[in-house]
Design a protein around this motif. Structure first.
Motif, PDB file in Angstrom:
ATOM      1  N   GLN B  28       0.854  -1.173   0.000  1.00 16.40           N
ATOM      2  CA  GLN B  28       0.000   0.000   0.000  1.00 16.40           C
ATOM      3  C   GLN B  28       0.895   1.230   0.000  1.00 16.40           C
ATOM      4  O   GLN B  28       1.671   1.421   0.938  1.00 16.40           O
ATOM      5  N   ILE B  29       0.777   2.062  -1.018  1.00 16.95           N
ATOM      6  CA  ILE B  29       1.603   3.261  -1.102  1.00 16.95           C
ATOM      7  C   ILE B  29       0.834   4.426  -0.496  1.00 16.95           C
ATOM      8  O   ILE B  29      -0.289   4.730  -0.910  1.00 16.95           O
ATOM      9  N   LYS B  30       1.440   5.048   0.522  1.00 14.90           N
ATOM     10  CA  LYS B  30       0.799   6.172   1.214  1.00 14.90           C
ATOM     11  C   LYS B  30       1.053   7.464   0.426  1.00 14.90           C
ATOM     12  O   LYS B  30       2.192   7.753   0.047  1.00 14.90           O
ATOM     13  N   GLN B  31      -0.003   8.207   0.166  1.00 20.40           N
ATOM     14  CA  GLN B  31       0.080   9.487  -0.550  1.00 20.40           C
ATOM     15  C   GLN B  31      -0.818  10.476   0.181  1.00 20.40           C
ATOM     16  O   GLN B  31      -2.040  10.363   0.123  1.00 20.40           O
ATOM     17  N   GLU B  32      -0.234  11.411   0.904  1.00 21.75           N
ATOM     18  CA  GLU B  32      -0.996  12.416   1.634  1.00 21.75           C
ATOM     19  C   GLU B  32      -2.152  11.797   2.429  1.00 21.75           C
ATOM     20  O   GLU B  32      -1.930  11.040   3.363  1.00 21.75           O
ATOM     21  N   GLN B  33      -3.411  12.120   2.048  1.00 25.05           N
ATOM     22  CA  GLN B  33      -4.557  11.671   2.860  1.00 25.05           C
ATOM     23  C   GLN B  33      -4.843  10.161   2.736  1.00 25.05           C
ATOM     24  O   GLN B  33      -5.353   9.545   3.650  1.00 25.05           O
ATOM     25  N   HIS B  34      -4.546   9.583   1.604  1.00 21.25           N
ATOM     26  CA  HIS B  34      -4.993   8.213   1.379  1.00 21.25           C
ATOM     27  C   HIS B  34      -3.811   7.292   1.054  1.00 21.25           C
ATOM     28  O   HIS B  34      -2.672   7.710   0.991  1.00 21.25           O
ATOM     29  N   SER B  35      -4.127   5.995   0.862  1.00 19.19           N
ATOM     30  CA  SER B  35      -3.098   5.093   0.353  1.00 19.19           C
ATOM     31  C   SER B  35      -3.706   4.242  -0.751  1.00 19.19           C
ATOM     32  O   SER B  35      -4.920   4.065  -0.812  1.00 19.19           O
ATOM     33  N   GLN B  36      -2.864   3.752  -1.641  1.00 17.96           N
ATOM     34  CA  GLN B  36      -3.342   2.997  -2.805  1.00 17.96           C
ATOM     35  C   GLN B  36      -2.682   1.617  -2.802  1.00 17.96           C
ATOM     36  O   GLN B  36      -1.464   1.513  -2.674  1.00 17.96           O
ATOM     37  N   PRO B  37      -3.497   0.545  -2.963  1.00 18.37           N
ATOM     38  CA  PRO B  37      -2.888  -0.786  -3.078  1.00 18.37           C
ATOM     39  C   PRO B  37      -2.151  -0.892  -4.410  1.00 18.37           C
ATOM     40  O   PRO B  37      -2.699  -0.497  -5.448  1.00 18.37           O
TER      41      PRO B  37
END
Lengths: 262, 262, 262, 262
Positions: B28-37
């Protein structure tokens, strides 16, 4: 020293194909008057009768090593397959060879010559009991496509892109037939414009205008290729795929079609 | 059971990097407010002091296995590298992760939403004795390029094509900085037109005309990217490459540039 | 007809590299007494002074088209780069060529000959004001590695696998130096065992036993390669990577190292 | 605005497949109780009746964009294909999705858990007039193979390597059937030993000895896979390929087989 491969197998399964893959060799591909040195990736297999535990893998390499300095055309592929059938006590043998093949292109206005690279693959199957050797020639032909919809709806311009037309032609194997250059000419005439490695300014004007005058959807190119391929003699079936590397998307437009001619 | 890796080595060579490569893991890559699988391909290494015969390969997997369910941002990469340095008795650790990352694009006229895929790579190095962790973010950004020469010399039309702009940005590691979406926006504005996965007819008219109004050589795109990248803060160096998949050739037009900012 | 490329550019950015990439051509690589036909993938670029809007892409193809029938060694690469500097009014030119190169291997017991394929890449840079031409030769050498830990802890057997040792050697360019075969011999001697395309049963016994007698971690192979590469003359730096395609995992064991010799 | 695609075509060729390819999307693959986020590469096509000039490419993206947040199993693929048939006025629709799928492996002695990555591909075809939807599940399963000949003829050791067993199973589409984990268990039991991403020393001893006790030619693995696959219910045909990345060669040993079960 034990020959483990020669032991009897009791599972009752005759294996359809066994051999070597991902083999790279320098070869010479024979084309009518001349031959071209190529760097080929090969898969070379035979069937294995149910009573044997294994085939003899080193014999495939021995056959290929012997052949790699000779120009290889359709007849020579037949000889290679016959040799495999004999040396490996098999009923059938199969060889596929993938390579980049180069044809000379002449720029449309300046007349400058250059070499266009094509991904090709030749596959053949021979059965011990039959004389004929059906074989397949596959060529990936890069061309330009220009979108008719984009041209029609836009005040100016039209999106265009490199496309790859992949044709696969299966011959019945009675006639010498590997002629890459003729098939490329036949197919690239169905696109918005052919590609050229070397274009001077006057040529660039020519190909830009030619593509704009000749807009084609992926479906148009595919249908025109189908019509063109139907004119070929002595073929058993053909398939054609067209893939446009859309300049306005990060994915491709795609169409494909297969036809059996007899 | 013998620990062969722990034996003393006499060759006097401290190895700069040793570990595991071609490791695939869902992350899961964390980017500011959210994260993306994402589905990541990793290389994970440490240095090996000259006195040891080998590192302990299974420990890299143990560290990754523990982390793969947590959102990973810059701070977490630092923690992973610290853990590697400790568990493997090393002076430095290095991690690189390549993955497809998706950002939402809005079609320019219809407003339709769709997801654009981007090839990304994050690499980081940590040294035991230092607090900072320099790291590199690389993104491949697909765009449209339209040739100014073709437009100028042709009566109508202009060749255009998909291009890939590859940027690599090295941060000094003092500030949280992995922001993929902002960099994509900055870079795609330098091309003839951005790409969109989903375009309705009115959008297709828009992007066709926009690219035609905005012709750019590979050199123009590169120079405008250099100007854009110089505006970024806290970066140590950047590189940018642009590759145009020419619609009139079977090869690419290419340009590249590297700049050290401090 | 307008020469758009020749227009003045005001952005003040001299581009480091611009040219063509993903070009495929049949070439002849010169090696001491003989030359070998290869299928090469090329990138060919020059720098672009800040005052010009664009380079002239077709001239790269014209230079390559002229050269492709001549055997190309170090001196000829220098000539190609000089021609690019002159014809494109540049200060520097860069050429890289990737190709499969084949060397003859002799099976260790049977003496059977066969051809081993190697991925090679030659890169060179020339600057208008300098006589020397630093260049880099990179070779991927496939070998066998056998795990010392697995051998030591197991009652019988030991896991082994194909490994790729990637060496990159940067020469100062004063001496003729592209000798692929010698470097392959030097490097494959550092593995558990070399590879052979063709092995008869007696050879298979030999290589199986040789690898078992000669267990090496990825770290051992790397260190022994470092020691071997230090013996080379006239080199500026080398890098070496070893990647073991572990037979017990779906990922690889990896090690790498770089050394500057002067 | 003109709808060029909707114009009448006179060539009389109904195109078998037209649509989009090389589309990347994050998806969720449904498997029995749970679903797994994956990064998928898709090809999505319909047939095009002979009277239409072109299909409507943006509708494929609209359908996919809508679906990408829902878990997708066999039933949902059917719904996607039905939607394509309706929205694109077609007689048939085809979807293929390739992705890495991860399954948990437990190390054989230490019991340590880790994730093994598998290349999977699901393909399905739906025809407007039929209820059933035949579909194909393809999985590449990495395993260890150890050569029986090498073991038998050598005083000690035996060459072994990573192998990939590629199975393709075509279901008649009447029953929910995409069960990746079960098929992996069935197939990896046919190799010399399964692979594990994470092995501690006691596990490494176990897998080394297990492979040595269980030598298998590529032919043995293939035959045992054929026997195993014959036990599956409700399947129409299967194919199996085994490719051994020989540790003693730079090419692979290969075997393949196809069987129609009804």
């Amino acid at each position: 020293m034990q020959d483990v491969q020669n032991r009897v197998d009791k599972r009752g399964i005759a294996i359809q194909r066994v051999g070597i893959s991902d083999v790279y060799l320098p070869l010479q591909i024979k084309q009518e008057q001349h031959s071209q040195p190529v760097m080929a990736r090969l898969k070379f297999t035979v069937d294995l009768p149910m009573e044997y535990k294994g085939t003899h893998m080193s014999r495939f390499q021995e056959i290929l090593t012997k052949w790699h300095t000779n120009p290889i055309g359709q007849a020579e592929i037949g000889n290679i397959l016959d040799e495999a059938i004999t040396k490996l006590s098999s009923n059938s043998a199969h060889l596929s060879m993938s390579f980049k093949y180069f044809i000379e292109k002449t720029a449309p206005v300046s007349g400058k010559k250059s070499l266009l690279d094509l991904d090709c693959k030749v596959s053949a199957v021979k059965t011990a009991s039959k004389n004929s050797m059906p074989f397949t020639l596959a060529i990936k032909i890069p061309v330009t496509s220009l979108c008719p919809c984009s041209k029609e709806i836009s005040a100016y311009g039209a999106h265009n892109q490199r496309s790859i037309i992949s044709v696969k032609i299966n011959y019945d194997g009675k006639k010498t037939a590997i002629n890459i250059k003729d098939i490329v000419s036949l197919i690239e005439a169905q696109a918005s414009c052919p590609l050229y490695p070397l274009l001077k300014r006057e040529d660039e004007k020519y190909v830009t205008e030619k593509a704009y005058e000749n807009p084609k959807f992926v479906e148009d190119i595919l249908r025109d290729c189908v019509l063109a391929l139907r004119t070929l003699d002595d073929i058993h079936y053909f398939s054609v795929e067209c893939e446009n590397f859309e300049s306005i998307h990060n994915h491709n437009a795609y169409a494909s079609h297969v036809e059996y001619l007899k």
